[in-house]
Enzyme design. Sequence first.
Site, PDB file in Angstrom:
ATOM      1  N   LYS A 145       0.853  -1.207   0.000  1.00 32.99           N
ATOM      2  CA  LYS A 145       0.000   0.000   0.000  1.00 32.99           C
ATOM      3  C   LYS A 145       0.882   1.248   0.000  1.00 32.99           C
ATOM      4  O   LYS A 145       1.795   1.352   0.814  1.00 32.99           O
ATOM      5  CB  LYS A 145      -0.856   0.041   1.270  1.00 32.99           C
ATOM      6  CG  LYS A 145      -1.898  -1.022   1.315  1.00 32.99           C
ATOM      7  CD  LYS A 145      -3.301  -0.427   1.177  1.00 32.99           C
ATOM      8  CE  LYS A 145      -4.354  -1.512   1.218  1.00 32.99           C
ATOM      9  NZ  LYS A 145      -5.133  -1.591  -0.007  1.00 32.99           N
ATOM     10  N   LYS A 256     -12.775  -8.278  -8.076  1.00 34.34           N
ATOM     11  CA  LYS A 256     -13.195  -9.024  -6.891  1.00 34.34           C
ATOM     12  C   LYS A 256     -14.482  -9.745  -7.291  1.00 34.34           C
ATOM     13  O   LYS A 256     -15.563  -9.152  -7.274  1.00 34.34           O
ATOM     14  CB  LYS A 256     -13.468  -8.060  -5.736  1.00 34.34           C
ATOM     15  CG  LYS A 256     -12.229  -7.332  -5.234  1.00 34.34           C
ATOM     16  CD  LYS A 256     -12.609  -6.309  -4.176  1.00 34.34           C
ATOM     17  CE  LYS A 256     -11.393  -5.699  -3.512  1.00 34.34           C
ATOM     18  NZ  LYS A 256     -10.434  -5.093  -4.450  1.00 34.34           N
TER      19      LYS A 256
END
Length: 331
Positions: A145, A256
């Site tokens: 991240k 997803k």
Amino acid sequence: MGIELAVRPYQRRFVKPLHTAHGLWTWREGLLIRLRDSLGRVGYGEIAPIPWFGSETLEDALTFCNAQSKDWQVETVPDALPATQFGVGCALAELVEENSAGYEPAMPADSFANADICGLLPAGEAALDIASQRLAQGHRTLKWKIGVHAIADEIGRLERLMENLPNHVQLRLDANGGLSISQAEQWLTACDRINAEPQTAAIEHLEQPLPPNQLAAMQEMGRRYQTAIALDESVATLTQLEDCWAKGWRGVFVVKPAIAGSPQRLQAFCQTHRPRLVFSSAFETPVGRRAALSLATRCAPTSAPALGFGTQGWFADNWDTLPPAELWDRL
Ligand SMILES: [Mg+2]
């Protein structure tokens, strides 16, 4: 032929709450569903919404399920309920496949080696230590991240991290849509410089540098820089993915499956267009995880990028070891 839809809510606690753009995520809540037809065949599915990522809410999904009568004719689940579309689509596929000749059980979630799964690194300096642990666990793709600390510090850490990684390793950077255009350009410049050195590990892609409403700017960067750009927040649902495809996006898409919508429609889209996809978890139970991984293997070409499913062991329970019927009985 009527089909009975039964639904059971679940709650799972994260071992450590996740930091999200929407605050701390402590409990993963969702629904398991079970379809049963008049022949007694059953199929399990999971509805695992992430409303702050663009799916319906848990309440929307539950309201829909509860509104279906006992003699449900498996009407089309509306596009406004993508996680419900996924759960119902998977349960229905399992029910239909169960007794048919040549049925092969869906691939169990644990049949993937860590080599095929992307290992997660924490934001900041801690990534440098955790990276070696992830490599020791067998991961060959790592995700980090970014956009959390000052950009100069983060790019400095990136350079140190890359010096320490073996050159067969790939790193994904995920900005979660949090960069400005000039910051994204600094990151892409650094990535291109690192990727130009053949001796070091490679940066596979920069994920969602800008917010979803800046698709044109990301397309323009995609033309100017060598490092691939992936859309994630821009393409929470299959409808959004189809829209970005229609607007000409030919970079990577992170999907997803659990919140994307109908698994059958996603598979058809993949077969028609052959998009560059990276499949990713929505923190499902093993029911949704198994269905999502099975869909990934049906959609993806043979040398597919690592799966974004490095999420086992994140929950304070033993559910990941249970077969669907056993998990259902526990709820
Ligand atoms: Mg992402």
